[in-house]
Motif scaffolding. Sequence first.
Motif, mmCIF file in Angstrom:
data_model
loop_
_atom_site.group_PDB
_atom_site.id
_atom_site.type_symbol
_atom_site.label_atom_id
_atom_site.label_comp_id
_atom_site.label_asym_id
_atom_site.label_seq_id
_atom_site.Cartn_x
_atom_site.Cartn_y
_atom_site.Cartn_z
ATOM 1 N N SER A 66 13.144 5.211 -4.965
ATOM 2 C CA SER A 66 14.375 6.058 -5.164
ATOM 3 C C SER A 66 14.694 6.277 -6.640
ATOM 4 C CB SER A 66 15.635 5.736 -4.389
ATOM 5 O OG SER A 66 16.358 4.608 -4.924
ATOM 6 N N GLU A 67 14.466 5.358 -7.507
ATOM 7 C CA GLU A 67 14.819 5.387 -8.931
ATOM 8 C C GLU A 67 13.618 5.995 -9.578
ATOM 9 O OE1 GLU A 67 17.980 4.630 -10.457
ATOM 10 O OE2 GLU A 67 18.535 4.514 -8.458
ATOM 11 N N LYS A 68 12.318 6.309 -9.139
ATOM 12 C CA LYS A 68 11.339 6.618 -9.741
ATOM 13 C C LYS A 68 10.722 5.477 -10.717
ATOM 14 C CE LYS A 68 11.121 11.561 -8.580
ATOM 15 N NZ LYS A 68 11.597 10.812 -7.231
ATOM 16 N N ILE A 69 10.939 4.280 -10.501
ATOM 17 C CA ILE A 69 10.391 3.163 -11.151
ATOM 18 C C ILE A 69 9.218 2.675 -10.479
ATOM 19 C CG2 ILE A 69 10.841 0.686 -11.687
ATOM 20 C CD1 ILE A 69 13.969 1.556 -11.556
ATOM 21 N N ALA A 70 8.005 2.653 -11.419
ATOM 22 C CA ALA A 70 6.746 2.313 -10.943
ATOM 23 C C ALA A 70 6.663 0.729 -10.766
ATOM 24 C CB ALA A 70 5.663 2.636 -11.949
ATOM 25 N N ILE A 71 6.114 0.352 -9.682
ATOM 26 C CA ILE A 71 5.965 -0.988 -9.339
ATOM 27 C C ILE A 71 4.310 -1.059 -10.054
ATOM 28 C CG2 ILE A 71 5.653 -3.068 -7.650
ATOM 29 C CD1 ILE A 71 7.560 -1.308 -5.728
ATOM 30 N N VAL A 72 4.280 -1.830 -11.195
ATOM 31 C CA VAL A 72 3.267 -2.012 -11.895
ATOM 32 C C VAL A 72 2.282 -3.572 -11.621
ATOM 33 C CG1 VAL A 72 3.820 -0.448 -13.597
ATOM 34 C CG2 VAL A 72 4.086 -2.666 -14.099
ATOM 35 N N SER A 129 0.944 -1.201 -0.025
ATOM 36 C CA SER A 129 -0.063 -0.148 -0.047
ATOM 37 C C SER A 129 0.917 1.572 0.036
ATOM 38 C CB SER A 129 -0.963 -0.156 1.302
ATOM 39 O OG SER A 129 -0.260 -0.104 2.398
ATOM 40 N N LYS A 130 2.244 1.154 0.363
ATOM 41 C CA LYS A 130 2.989 2.417 0.814
ATOM 42 C C LYS A 130 3.648 2.895 -0.816
ATOM 43 C CE LYS A 130 4.802 -0.540 3.292
ATOM 44 N NZ LYS A 130 5.342 -1.211 4.383
ATOM 45 N N VAL A 131 3.564 1.874 -1.784
ATOM 46 C CA VAL A 131 4.155 2.223 -2.999
ATOM 47 C C VAL A 131 3.569 3.426 -3.623
ATOM 48 C CG1 VAL A 131 4.451 1.387 -5.431
ATOM 49 C CG2 VAL A 131 4.499 -0.320 -3.364
ATOM 50 N N LYS A 132 4.368 4.481 -4.055
ATOM 51 C CA LYS A 132 3.909 5.643 -4.243
ATOM 52 C C LYS A 132 3.834 5.566 -6.159
ATOM 53 C CE LYS A 132 6.733 8.762 -2.580
ATOM 54 N NZ LYS A 132 7.407 8.246 -1.641
ATOM 55 N N TYR A 133 4.649 5.263 -6.501
ATOM 56 C CA TYR A 133 4.413 5.023 -7.972
ATOM 57 C C TYR A 133 4.204 3.735 -8.376
ATOM 58 C CZ TYR A 133 7.852 8.610 -7.622
ATOM 59 O OH TYR A 133 8.604 9.865 -7.159
ATOM 60 N N LYS A 134 2.681 3.689 -8.884
ATOM 61 C CA LYS A 134 2.027 2.390 -9.091
ATOM 62 C C LYS A 134 1.628 2.117 -10.455
ATOM 63 C CE LYS A 134 0.007 1.871 -4.420
ATOM 64 N NZ LYS A 134 -0.917 2.062 -3.460
ATOM 65 N N GLY A 193 -1.863 0.044 -13.478
ATOM 66 C CA GLY A 193 -0.704 -0.644 -12.457
ATOM 67 C C GLY A 193 -1.115 -1.239 -11.342
ATOM 68 N N LEU A 194 -0.437 -1.246 -10.462
ATOM 69 C CA LEU A 194 -0.304 -1.939 -9.186
ATOM 70 C C LEU A 194 -1.739 -1.754 -8.463
ATOM 71 C CD1 LEU A 194 1.177 -4.083 -7.709
ATOM 72 C CD2 LEU A 194 1.958 -2.236 -6.135
ATOM 73 N N GLU A 195 -2.177 -0.420 -8.471
ATOM 74 C CA GLU A 195 -3.593 -0.145 -7.840
ATOM 75 C C GLU A 195 -4.657 -0.936 -8.232
ATOM 76 O OE1 GLU A 195 -2.099 1.782 -10.025
ATOM 77 O OE2 GLU A 195 -3.847 2.313 -11.274
ATOM 78 N N ALA A 196 -4.517 -1.331 -9.528
ATOM 79 C CA ALA A 196 -5.633 -2.159 -10.132
ATOM 80 C C ALA A 196 -5.805 -3.584 -9.677
ATOM 81 C CB ALA A 196 -5.699 -1.875 -11.485
ATOM 82 N N PHE A 197 -4.935 -3.915 -9.286
ATOM 83 C CA PHE A 197 -4.662 -5.430 -8.997
ATOM 84 C C PHE A 197 -5.445 -6.378 -9.881
ATOM 85 C CE2 PHE A 197 -3.920 -3.531 -4.579
ATOM 86 C CZ PHE A 197 -2.870 -3.991 -4.240
ATOM 87 N N ASP A 198 -5.231 -6.009 -10.962
ATOM 88 C CA ASP A 198 -5.823 -6.787 -12.224
ATOM 89 C C ASP A 198 -4.850 -7.657 -12.622
ATOM 90 O OD1 ASP A 198 -7.623 -7.222 -14.763
ATOM 91 O OD2 ASP A 198 -8.299 -5.136 -14.395
ATOM 92 N N ASP A 199 -5.185 -8.278 -13.799
ATOM 93 C CA ASP A 199 -4.604 -9.539 -14.166
ATOM 94 C C ASP A 199 -3.176 -8.936 -14.820
ATOM 95 O OD1 ASP A 199 -6.423 -11.711 -14.105
ATOM 96 O OD2 ASP A 199 -7.424 -10.088 -15.071
ATOM 97 N N GLY A 200 -3.018 -7.817 -15.350
ATOM 98 C CA GLY A 200 -1.755 -7.251 -15.881
ATOM 99 C C GLY A 200 -1.785 -6.009 -15.583
ATOM 100 N N ALA A 201 -0.294 -5.543 -16.002
ATOM 101 C CA ALA A 201 -0.265 -3.837 -16.068
ATOM 102 C C ALA A 201 -0.087 -3.326 -17.585
ATOM 103 C CB ALA A 201 1.123 -3.710 -15.318
ATOM 104 N N VAL A 202 -0.748 -2.196 -17.716
ATOM 105 C CA VAL A 202 -0.617 -1.443 -18.931
ATOM 106 C C VAL A 202 0.484 -0.418 -18.831
ATOM 107 C CG1 VAL A 202 -1.645 -0.112 -20.737
ATOM 108 C CG2 VAL A 202 -2.992 -2.166 -19.619
#
Lengths: 341, 341
Positions: free
Chosen positions: B123-129, A26-31, A38-47
């Motif tokens: 720190s690297e501005k890499i999104a975890i998707v 939950s703490k991830v800022k760049y999702k 991305g991660l916030e969708a908790f979907d099958d994949g990322a676009v």
Amino acid sequence: MSEDIVVLAHGAGGKENEDLIKKLFSKVKYKRINNGVGLEAFDDGAVIPTGNNIVTSIDSYTVNPIFFPGGNIGKLAATGSINDVAVMGADPIAALDSIIVEEGFPISDLLKIVDSMIEVFESEKIAIVGGDLKVMPKGKLDKIIISTVVIGKLGDGKIYLDSKAKPGDKIIVSGTIGDHGAVITALQMGIEAEIGNLVSDCQPVTKVMRIARDFEGVHAAKDPTRGGLAMSLNEFASKSNLTIEIDEELIPIRDEVKALSEMLGIDPLILASEGKVVLSVDPEIADELVHALRKNGYEYASIIGHVRNDKDWNGLVLLRTKAGGIRILDKPTGEITPRIC
Amino acid sequence: MSEDIVVLAHGAGGKENEDLIKKLFSKVKYKRINNGVGLEAFDDGAVIPTGNNIVTSIDSYTVNPIFFPGGNIGKLAATGSINDVAVMGADPIAALDSIIVEEGFPISDLLKIVDSMIEVFESEKIAIVGGDLKVMPKGKLDKIIISTVVIGKLGDGKIYLDSKAKPGDKIIVSGTIGDHGAVITALQMGIEAEIGNLVSDCQPVTKVMRIARDFEGVHAAKDPTRGGLAMSLNEFASKSNLTIEIDEELIPIRDEVKALSEMLGIDPLILASEGKVVLSVDPEIADELVHALRKNGYEYASIIGHVRNDKDWNGLVLLRTKAGGIRILDKPTGEITPRIC
């Protein structure tokens, strides 16, 4: 359940799994990237928008036993990640794999497993562009784990998200559910004699998705793996904040799966499928899509329910039972069928 | 060595690892997309042309112990895959992870590990998707494995391949080598008292690569992880089919690493680094690039040798020893330092 240590339920694809992932991430800022998924969708994949949109997904596969009727861990690892990308609406084009194997594992088995993985990717014209191979000392890993990543292109721009189901939609499944989960659970419980001719349904769903993509009005798609149909429908309902009502009698389930489920005391609706799709589609195309699927060999494709906006039940899945009652079909909790995928 | 079962050497990043991977994957027909870089290159990452070029890499991380001076398996898993993409010349933009953890693992440790991973990516501005989390039953896995995939964009079109070293090139390392491998091996051998203030060098090399990319004339880049500097140089030499000659005296190695290597009877040139880059660059820019690196905090950046076209030795790495002799620096074989990454 313990809050302090990892328990099997944390990995079973149900509610505890979701809770732990949310706690950890939950703490991830760049999702996500720009307007991607991305991660916030908790979907099958990322676009990942990069000129063209890239769709990608990662999964790690452990299964016990590693060879089973209808496949093995290599076939499963290729299929699973292909399917996650396919149900987003993308054409899978490239794959990477990472194999971790236990010291002392037979090379002949490793070859069989990798050959199955390669065969699936090649039959789908997916390039294997990279990989990794590690060995863990004897006793530090039970046999083998394979992680696969598949990268796909969003060709025609259609994208299917769990959150896009719409009121009025019909819910379609592309075939019988629970075949894979029933086979694996029966093997684990030592009742292989009861499996009979049932085999895992492990196979790419790319053809199903190509048929679906020919239609306008497909809103959400998902492959009902860990947690089964129950988990997939709950994802649609909660992320779309709508009510899904399913008619138990309409759900295609093989007699062998029903028999095994009864014997094992497990609800077939939480048993994994590894080659099926659940779709939420515009009611106007539902019959035609089912017809197209059946015509192309998916003879058990069926409409099993519908979506509605009912503020008393939004976020939940209701199951109309054969007996005529209605019950809430919860997100699976507990260990479900451990380690099926 | 046995041909029939997996042995630790098959996973150690040296020759046996390469041989097994080739045996398993030589039959793959689709190894790349269009003009991209794929499996056949056995490089750090793959290049997938899709409008923009995507660079991506997968790695699975196991390390014993999972917490070590200078980092933990989470930091390592983020760093390692970032670095594989960075040394290809790409800007890492997105990551996916897959965690497999043993039943009974403390949640507090899992949080520390995942927090470290998140911290590196952010720190690297890499999104975890995207990601995956699985649990294996107690005793089926020793603690935890993390697979990470990083996706990068080839911004300025420069791409650094192992096969692109050129005759006349200088070989540069961005700092001291073997720090990570020395720390982990010492911990595994139970001589932690001897580690002193030495810490793993585990950190992203993105800044080093941004500095390098400002120059025209960088031909090949690699992070010397499993198999160490010896393996990286052998990759350059064999894939470029040229002779690399290294001067032992010029290789920056910390005194603590030298001392530990002697104590353990291990050549520091096969010890992994997890935050360093080896570069093959045009001789005209070599001094200036080393200067730029040193000015930016990489005080041990050094020219350690050169590349030449010498048909008697092409494909091999020659080491000019401190004693004045010359010996072939082979691809590491055997178990090297098991499970360091």
